[in-house]
Design a protein around this motif. Structure first.
Motif, PDB file in Angstrom:
ATOM      1  N   LEU A  11       0.831  -1.207   0.000  1.00 48.39           N
ATOM      2  CA  LEU A  11       0.000   0.000   0.000  1.00 48.39           C
ATOM      3  C   LEU A  11       0.862   1.251   0.000  1.00 48.39           C
ATOM      4  O   LEU A  11       0.638   2.179  -0.800  1.00 48.39           O
ATOM      5  N   LEU A  14       2.680   1.595  -3.407  1.00 46.95           N
ATOM      6  CA  LEU A  14       1.799   1.925  -4.534  1.00 46.95           C
ATOM      7  C   LEU A  14       1.283   3.355  -4.476  1.00 46.95           C
ATOM      8  O   LEU A  14       1.122   4.014  -5.507  1.00 46.95           O
ATOM      9  N   THR A  15       0.984   3.834  -3.280  1.00 48.16           N
ATOM     10  CA  THR A  15       0.339   5.144  -3.137  1.00 48.16           C
ATOM     11  C   THR A  15       1.310   6.278  -2.854  1.00 48.16           C
ATOM     12  O   THR A  15       0.968   7.448  -3.033  1.00 48.16           O
ATOM     13  N   ILE A  17       2.258   7.222   0.054  1.00 48.01           N
ATOM     14  CA  ILE A  17       1.997   7.854   1.347  1.00 48.01           C
ATOM     15  C   ILE A  17       2.934   7.273   2.397  1.00 48.01           C
ATOM     16  O   ILE A  17       3.542   6.222   2.193  1.00 48.01           O
ATOM     17  N   LEU A  55      -7.326   1.355  -2.075  1.00 48.82           N
ATOM     18  CA  LEU A  55      -6.697   2.192  -3.103  1.00 48.82           C
ATOM     19  C   LEU A  55      -7.639   3.304  -3.546  1.00 48.82           C
ATOM     20  O   LEU A  55      -7.213   4.441  -3.787  1.00 48.82           O
ATOM     21  N   GLN A  56      -8.937   2.978  -3.648  1.00 51.97           N
ATOM     22  CA  GLN A  56      -9.919   3.993  -4.020  1.00 51.97           C
ATOM     23  C   GLN A  56     -10.009   5.075  -2.946  1.00 51.97           C
ATOM     24  O   GLN A  56     -10.062   6.265  -3.261  1.00 51.97           O
ATOM     25  N   ILE A  58      -7.693   5.999  -0.701  1.00 46.79           N
ATOM     26  CA  ILE A  58      -6.483   6.820  -0.689  1.00 46.79           C
ATOM     27  C   ILE A  58      -6.526   7.842  -1.823  1.00 46.79           C
ATOM     28  O   ILE A  58      -6.176   9.012  -1.642  1.00 46.79           O
ATOM     29  N   GLU A  59      -6.987   7.413  -3.001  1.00 43.92           N
ATOM     30  CA  GLU A  59      -7.093   8.329  -4.135  1.00 43.92           C
ATOM     31  C   GLU A  59      -8.094   9.441  -3.839  1.00 43.92           C
ATOM     32  O   GLU A  59      -7.864  10.617  -4.174  1.00 43.92           O
ATOM     33  N   LYS A  62      -6.487  11.942  -1.416  1.00 45.84           N
ATOM     34  CA  LYS A  62      -5.504  12.771  -2.113  1.00 45.84           C
ATOM     35  C   LYS A  62      -6.188  13.864  -2.942  1.00 45.84           C
ATOM     36  O   LYS A  62      -5.728  15.006  -2.979  1.00 45.84           O
TER      37      LYS A  62
END
Length: 207
Positions: A11, A14-15, A17, A55-56, A58-59, A62
Motif C-alpha cells: 500500500l 503503490l500510493t 503515502i 486504493l480507491q 487513498i485516491e 488525495k
C-alpha cells in the motif's frame, strides 16, 4: 470468494503515502478500523487491507485534501448524517438520480415528498442498480423493500448489497462488511455494491 488483500508495504509503495499519514488518517476516521486486517504470516502478524476499497479511498483523500480539512473529509466519509433531507422536487432539479428511479421510488412510497438522508441512500442505490441494466423496473421495489426493512439494522456498521436470481426468482440480500455471502451454483449475482461507496458518491452529489 475472498476479497483481494493488499499488504501495508504494498500500500505504501503503490500510493506513495507515509506510515504516519496512513495512521493519522485512521485516527481521523478517514479509513475505517475494520479495513486494517491483522493476519498471521511466516514473519509474524502483518496488517493487510481490502485492495480495491483501500486504493480507491487513498485516491479520494488525495484528491480532496487540498480543498477540505481532515475533519471535513471525515464528515464526507462518516455514516449517514441526520441533518440532511431533500424534497423530491429538489432531487429532480439537482439530477441526484434519474426520473426512472424516482418513479419506482414514488410508486412504492406514494405520498412521501421529503426524504431523509437514509431514504436518499435507498433511492440512490436503486438508481445505481437500474443504471446497470441488470435489474428491471419491476424488480426495483424488491431492492427498496430490503433496504427499507433491514438497512437500519446495520447502523454504525458497513454493509453491502447483492441482488441475485435463480430460476426466474429474484432475491436481494444485505450483509456485513467485511463478510461474504455464498449461494448455490444455480444462483447468479446480477448486481452487487458496497453501501459505504454509494454513501460517499451521494454526499459528493449533495455537496
Amino acid at each position: 470468494m475472498d476479497q483481494e488483500l493488499l499488504s501495508k508495504k504494498e500500500l505504501l509503495d503503490l500510493t506513495g503515502i507515509s506510515y504516519g499519514q496512513l495512521y493519522r488518517w485512521k485516527r481521523k476516521n478517514l479509513i475505517p478500523d475494520d479495513w486494517f486486517i491483522r493476519k498471521s504470516t511466516f514473519t509474524g502478524q502483518e496488517t493487510f487491507f481490502p485492495r480495491e476499497r483501500m486504493l480507491q479511498r487513498i485516491e479520494q483523500i488525495k484528491n480532496m485534501k487540498d480543498d477540505l480539512s481532515l475533519d471535513e473529509m471525515a464528515d464526507v466519509f462518516s455514516p449517514n448524517p441526520s441533518d440532511i433531507s431533500l424534497s423530491l422536487d429538489d432531487v429532480m432539479e439537482r439530477n441526484i438520480v434519474t426520473n426512472v428511479a424516482l418513479d419506482v421510488y414514488s410508486g412504492r412510497n406514494p405520498g412521501v415528498n421529503r426524504l431523509s438522508f437514509e431514504q436518499l441512500v435507498h433511492l440512490y442505490v436503486l438508481d445505481v442498480a437500474l443504471k446497470t441494466g441488470e435489474i428491471s423496473v419491476n424488480e426495483g421495489p424488491i431492492l427498496l423493500e430490503t433496504l427499507e426493512e433491514h438497512y437500519g439494522a446495520f447502523e454504525g456498521r458497513n454493509c453491502g448489497l447483492k441482488f441475485v436470481r435463480k430460476l426466474g426468482t429474484s432475491l436481494c440480500v444485505l450483509y456485513s462488511i467485511p463478510g461474504e455471502v455464498y449461494f448455490d451454483s444455480g444462483t447468479k449475482t446480477v448486481f452487487q455494491v458496497d453501501l459505504p461507496q454509494c454513501i460517499e458518491e451521494l454526499k459528493v452529489k449533495l455537496g
